[in-house]
Write an enzyme that holds these catalytic residues in place. Structure first.
Site, PDB file in Angstrom:
ATOM      1  CB  VAL A 168      -0.934   0.000   1.228  1.00  0.00           C
ATOM      2  CG1 VAL A 168      -1.774   1.266   1.271  1.00  0.00           C
ATOM      3  CG2 VAL A 168      -1.833  -1.234   1.218  1.00  0.00           C
ATOM      4  CD  GLU A 169       2.667   3.863   3.794  1.00  0.00           C
ATOM      5  OE1 GLU A 169       3.105   4.738   3.025  1.00  0.00           O
ATOM      6  OE2 GLU A 169       1.964   4.134   4.767  1.00  0.00           O
TER       7      GLU A 169
END
Length: 523
Positions: free
Chosen positions: A133-134
């Protein structure tokens, strides 16, 4: 809903099957009629000692799986709600299978060690998916908010959790150090929010204060305080759903028809501390791998060597460890090259350091200097790289050069930062967005500039324009404005294209680079 250690139930059921006699005198499912039941009761039992009896297959624990992704999938525990945003991101990942394949390739060297650390701390295995996600598992990722590394630490938070950021080293990109820091931070946030992982993960994205404020606001209004009921920034409101969607897909790959390339469930890298500064080219030679491969495992090192005062640790392939250690001990103290440099008139330590891609502090240390005072004719020992700069393909300077050279328009101009400049003022003067200007130069929109820094600016030709690069030789009597008028370009552009800001006069024979629309002039 996924429950942690669901594999334990499978083990228990398998054990039950092994301890029950194989007889049809009792049935596990209801039959359709009394006659069928009667027939079943008269069937002769089969002895459990019959040679034909096959033992139930062994149920592997998560740690015994061949694929790290499966190891993670078996231990997911966070509830997957029936929510529109979760559904949206689930569909996105399913429709973009290439993205997860790219992620898996990037994660291959690091996922095992991250998983091991999360298990050792007894934290939810969903956290192993946060780097997707990051940063999409890009260890060199740098975001619009000046966040860096797999876990996307901004400078201040990185420093708060012990991640140094210096000329030589950026701990936010150190995979082992940043993983430790990220899990420390997430544990702290989880404690703050009384064990609510949705709140903790949201706070990792937007800050604990913002999530706490949203919770207080809902409590005051008599509203629910679960994550999906909170009024949070758009990015954060999608952050947790992305993670939950990924967890659901990983746990149900067959159901969704998603193929995630497996990653061997075994260590790929091991951390080694050579206890001395090493030129990365020399370290790579010790390990028997390329410099680029070494840098890909150790993205924290900005320059051509490990940090003089530490850290000096390196992640190395398991198969290279013995060779590296042997070579290191046989060449102890020879991991850096020292150049004997004679100081010239006008030299300063900062100029010499810049020329040799090092720092004044390192030169002072190598020569036992207490200050920056040097004199012409003096000899200095200057630590410098053993290879040409291009060898260190993933150094900070080479990554920036690659970013700046990527074509974003019809032609490129260079701007040298002056006192008072900002990304916003430069962008406005050149009629581009400051977000684009930052991206073209590997920066975040809120990053500060330094005087003398060179920025690239990409320009697009107007509709129907045909841009060609023209090299014009200045003639006697030429002026900048006259040349600009002749070629139908702006005077300010001629100045920028040729760095003429501090030049009052043109010299006959001087070469100027011009980007000319050939449809507007025949000069």
């Amino acid at each position: 809903m996924h429950k942690k250690y669901s594999w334990a139930l499978a083990l228990l059921l398998a054990g039950c099957q092994l301890t029950q006699p194989e007889t049809s005198s009792t049935t596990t499912e209801p039959t359709n009629s009394p006659a069928e039941t009667a027939t079943t009761k008269t069937t002769t039992p089969v002895s459990v000692d019959t040679p034909d009896t096959q033992p139930a297959p062994k149920v592997l624990t998560p740690q015994e799986q061949e694929d790290v992704w499966q190891r993670i999938a078996m231990q997911l525990e966070m509830e997957i709600p029936d929510n529109a945003k979760v559904d949206y991101y689930r569909k996105w990942y399913i429709k973009h299978p290439h993205h997860l394949k790219t992620v898996s390739e990037r994660a291959k060297p690091f996922l095992y060690l991250i998983t091991e650390e999360i298990e050792a701390r007894e934290l939810p295995l969903e956290l192993a998916l946060l780097p997707i996600v990051e940063s999409s598992f890009d260890a060199f990722a740098y975001s619009h908010g000046s966040a860096a590394g797999l876990w996307q630490f901004v400078p201040a938070t990185g420093k708060a959790f012990g991640l140094d950021q210096t000329y030589w080293y950026d701990g936010r990109r150190d995979v082992t150090a940043s993983t430790q820091a990220a899990l420390d931070y997430l544990t702290q946030l989880n404690n703050r929010f009384d064990g609510n992982w949705n709140h903790a993960i949201a706070a990792y994205n937007s800050g604990g204060g913002r999530v706490s404020s949203a919770i207080r606001k809902n409590r005051k209004a008599g509203k629910p305080i679960d994550f999906f009921s909170l009024d949070l920034p758009k990015e954060t409101s999608g952050y947790v759903p992305k993670l939950l969607a990924l967890a659901d897909i990983l746990a149900n790959k067959e159901k969704y028809g998603v193929d995630i390339p497996p990653i061997p469930n075994q260590p790929a890298l091991e951390l080694v501390d050579p206890n001395e500064q090493l030129d990365l080219a020399i370290a790579a030679k010790y390990a028997g791998i390329s410099v680029k491969e070494l840098q890909s495992y150790n993205p924290a090192y900005n320059q051509w060597a490990t940090a003089p005062d530490g850290p000096q640790t390196l992640l190395l392939p398991i198969g290279s460890l013995d060779q590296f250690r042997t070579e290191l001990e046989q060449n102890r103290g020879k991991g850096m090259r020292l150049v004997r440099y004679k100081v010239k008139s006008g030299d300063s330590l900062s100029v010499i350091a810049q020329r040799h891609q090092t720092t004044t502090k390192v030169i002072r240390s190598a020569n036992g200097l207490n200050n920056n005072n040097i004199r012409a004719g003096q000899y200095l020992l200057v630590p410098t790289s053993t290879k040409d700069e291009s060898t260190y393909a993933l150094s900070a300077s080479n990554r920036l050069a690659k970013t700046q050279s990527t074509s974003r328009g019809n032609y490129k101009v260079t701007h040298t930062v002056k006192s008072g400049d900002s990304l916003w003022t430069i962008a406005r003067a050149n009629k581009v967005s400051h977000q684009s200007l930052a991206k073209w130069n590997g920066m975040g929109p809120r990053d500060t500039l330094r005087v003398g820094q060179e920025l690239v600016i990409w320009k697009n030709a107007s509709d129907g324009a045909i841009i060609r690069t023209v090299f014009y030789s200045v003639r006697s009597g030429d002026t900048i404005s006259g040349i600009a008028q002749r070629f139908k370009v702006r005077t300010s552009d001629v100045v920028k294209w040729n760095d003429l800001q501090n030049q009052k006069y043109l010299k006959p024979g001087q070469k100027l680079k011009l980007y000319v629309d050939v449809t507007k002039t025949s000069a």
